[in-house]
Design an enzyme around this catalytic site. Structure first.
Site, short mmCIF file in Angstrom:
data_model
loop_
_atom_site.label_atom_id
_atom_site.label_comp_id
_atom_site.label_asym_id
_atom_site.label_seq_id
_atom_site.Cartn_x
_atom_site.Cartn_y
_atom_site.Cartn_z
N ASP A 408 99.61 -56.71 108.35
CA ASP A 408 98.65 -55.93 107.93
C ASP A 408 97.75 -54.98 108.88
OD1 ASP A 408 97.09 -55.33 105.31
OD2 ASP A 408 95.32 -55.80 106.43
N GLU A 437 102.64 -52.67 108.55
CA GLU A 437 102.11 -51.22 108.15
C GLU A 437 101.85 -50.46 109.29
OE1 GLU A 437 99.72 -51.71 104.20
OE2 GLU A 437 98.82 -52.75 105.73
#
Length: 701
Positions: A408, A437
């Site tokens: 993340d 990400e």
């Protein structure tokens, strides 16, 4: 920011003390300062500079005229005999600190045996640490002893199995209670740690699975442990739990729900939303709250709300291990969503209480980086922080045999950490997937060191979510009215060519490109199209859903599906349902049945990708040389790809028009959701909003 109190002092270097005095406090003036330690020894100070700050404080920069002893507690005195405890601040970020206190041992936390338990913590700046045990009905305390490299240790010579424990830590003039940041055995809601040992766990045997040859061979399906089984009347006896996630019985098979449904899709990897301990759900009363779990409390403990018994420190571990085992038995690999970029509450985080500021990005002025927009970006560069994160990843593989990590807000972390994690994980388990990400987040990490897309070439085996693919196919996340190619913006047809050939201008390997149009964040594709394609009927929206899914599944790179994307999942037009209850987030199997045609078509497309290697090219050179594109009237995209084994031609028509494409020989139609073609044909009839896939090498039945 600093200066919350009238009088504050910070050690920012081995010879630099910054002091802030409110002008309401003797007008902020002092001619002299000195330090006193806990043994009443005095260290003189010299004022190097004095400046008046705009916010009503006076700032003094002082130098130390004596040796500093790390871990000692110092009190600052001014000329009025007013005092404040000096706080260890930026000094923990210095090279000298890292060189002196980098601990290379692998025994931090608890080492258990029946004869004794050894407890160790790393905190070079702590004055004292006390072990607090609750063994049966007895409460005991044991002072820990300071050793080399800032390690505190104590040995208890008795069998402490299943005893509860915490630590009291004296740092910066205050006592704080913490749980053990190195253990995986936790009580409910991180109230205490539990004495136990991995060797005593009943973990299932490993299921042999061939290593993933290349990331492009994966088809990732993102799902929440809770969401998959939170719907009513689906036949699962342990809904919303690790145990229920892979539960199968006559009811689940008859209704095709839960794990029975997941297995039927044919995906290769399930990516689970965070399963490590998070702070926004009461583990004892989990139905009061809902949360996706992107707010870590304990990196090495599993989430208790997913356990059938959150008070049992062992149950959550064994139940999750069984989940992975059951997935592997079904031929399904398991990737974990890892949140290393921030924590739930920095002030309550155990590592922060042990060594304040060390584990978080902070500048010399005491400001904390906020690239995560959570106010406490993790600092992955200090050696003990990096070691902690790497070893956490290692443990997740050692204990649970997982197959990949999705990070993340990976752009908060640095490229060296990601490469080290990748090296460790892939050495332990060849074919292990690492991706995340890679947004270029505005953190204190220098841009050239961020684990972001702009630095993808520096991370050879790390994949990135392709936001350019998402925006080209579906249109803007921020503006629901803005269309992508799949929902009607034909101007994007040439951009679509680059995206479908693995975005070769942006990435140096197809296996590093995660192609997606929907994930847990933002509006679902169905809800997006409700606005972007306003006025279109349900049948057209179903076709558009298949069209977008086909682009994800047939493009070069790594396809990624969000649970429910294969049936037009809705979150009732909300873009962020991270804490919005099961009613918004549950996988709705009744809706699935209403849109079963999308499911059927998506399963066919999954099967085609797995069967035909031409959709899984492994190098940029192959995607450049072995894919080609045409258009029909700049509306229909024609996509040809080939490998040594096969060759396919595909057609994507997001318009309301009918088109024809003529080939010089018969091809086998293997997918046509417009139902416009015979099994063998050379004259392709392209219906509105349809996808057609043809095998160009199989010219006869």
């Amino acid at each position: 920011m600093r200066m919350k109190e009238a009088y504050e002092a910070y050690l920012d270097d081995y010879n630099c003390l910054n002091v802030y005095i409110s002008k309401n406090f003797f007008e902020g003036k002092s001619r002299i300062f000195h330090l006193k330690d806990t043994h009443d020894r005095i260290i003189p100070l010299t004022i190097q500079s004095r400046s008046d700050l705009y916010n009503g404080y006076t700032h003094y920069q002082l130098s130390l005229n004596g040796a500093l002893q790390m871990g000692e507690e110092y009190t600052l005195y001014d000329e009025h005999c007013q005092t404040t405890v000096v706080r260890y601040s930026h000094i923990v970020k210095t090279e000298r600190f890292n060189e002196q206190y980098n601990y290379e041992g692998d025994d931090l936390g608890l080492t258990y045996s029946k004869e004794q338990s050894i407890f160790k913590l790393w905190s070079p700046i702590a004055l004292q640490i006390v072990l607090c045990l609750k063994n049966g009905g007895e409460a005991e305390t044991y002072p820990m002893h300071r050793e080399e490299k800032g390690v505190f240790s104590v040995t208890v010579h008795k069998d402490l199995l299943k005893a509860r424990y915490t630590f009291m830590v004296r740092v910066n003039g205050k006592w704080n209670e913490i749980v053990d940041p190195y253990t995986s055995f936790s009580g409910p809601n991180a109230e205490y740690s539990v004495v136990y040992d991995k060797s005593l766990l009943h973990l299932p045997p490993r299921v042999p699975m061939a290593p993933l040859a290349d990331n492009v061979d994966a088809i990732i399906y993102e799902a929440s442990v809770r969401d998959m089984t939170s719907a009513n009347d689906i036949g699962v006896e342990n809904p919303k739990k690790f145990k229920g996630f892979t539960e199968e019985n006559e009811n689940t098979r008859a209704k095709n729900t839960g794990f029975s449904y997941l297995r039927s899709l044919g995906v290769t990897h399930v990516q689970l939303l965070p399963v490590c301990d998070f702070g926004s759900v009461d583990e004892v009363y989990p139905n009061i709250f809902y949360n996706w779990g992107y707010d870590p409390v304990q990196f090495r403990c599993l989430e208790g709300s997913y356990s059938t018994d959150p008070r049992n420190a062992v149950a959550r571990i064994e139940e999750f291990a069984q989940l992975v085992h059951n997935c592997h038995k079904a031929g399904l690999r398991v990737n974990l969503d890892i949140v290393f970029n921030h924590v739930y509450k920095k002030e309550e985080f155990s590592l922060e209480k042990l060594v304040p500021n060390y584990y978080f990005l902070m500048n010399r002025e005491g400001e904390f980086s906020n690239g995560s927009f959570c106010g406490n970006d993790i600092d992955s560069q200090p050696p003990m922080a990096r070691k902690y994160l790497v070893e956490t990843c290692r443990r997740l593989i050692e204990w649970f045999d997982v197959d990949g990590f999705r990070f993340d807000l990976m752009g908060i972390l640095d490229i060296h950490l990601m490469n080290e994690i990748t090296q460790v994980c892939r050495k332990m388990k060849p074919g292990f997937m690492i991706y995340g990400e890679g947004w270029n987040m505005p953190s204190f990490v220098p841009e050239n060191l961020r684990a972001s897309q702009i630095n993808q070439a520096e991370m050879p085996f790390v994949g990135h979510f392709s936001d350019s693919f998402r925006e080209t196919v579906r249109g803007s996340n921020a503006d629901l009215n803005q269309q992508g190619y799949s929902n009607g913006n034909f101007d994007l047809i040439y951009s679509m060519m680059d995206r479908m050939s693995a975005s070769g201008n942006a990435f140096n390997a197809p296996g590093k490109v995660i192609n997606y149009v929907e994930c847990h964040d933002n509006h679902t594709l169905w809800d997006k199209n409700r606005v972007a394609c306003h006025g279109e009927g349900r049948d057209v929206r179903e076709k558009r859903q298949v069209l977008a899914n086909a682009m994800v599944l047939l493009s070069q790179g790594v396809p990624f599906l969000h649970a429910g994307q294969e049936f037009g999942r809705t979150k009732q037009n909300l873009g962020n349902t991270y804490n919005r209850s099961d009613n918004y987030n549950s996988i709705n199997y009744i809706r699935r049945d209403h849109h079963i045609s999308i499911v059927t078509d998506t399963i066919k497309l999954i099967s085609i990708r797995r069967k035909y290697s031409c959709f899984r090219l492994r190098t940029v050179e192959e995607t450049r040389d072995q894919t080609s594109f045409q258009t029909i009237e700049n509306r229909v995209l024609v996509y040809i790809c080939e490998s040594k084994e096969d060759k396919c031609i595909s057609f994507f028509n997001p318009s309301n028009g009918y088109y024809t494409y003529n080939l010089d020989h018969d091809v086998q139609v293997i997918f046509d959701n417009g139902s416009s073609n015979t099994h063998l044909t050379r004259n392709i009839q392209i219906a509105p909003y349809s996808v057609i896939v043809c095998d160009m090498m199989k010219q006869s039945a």
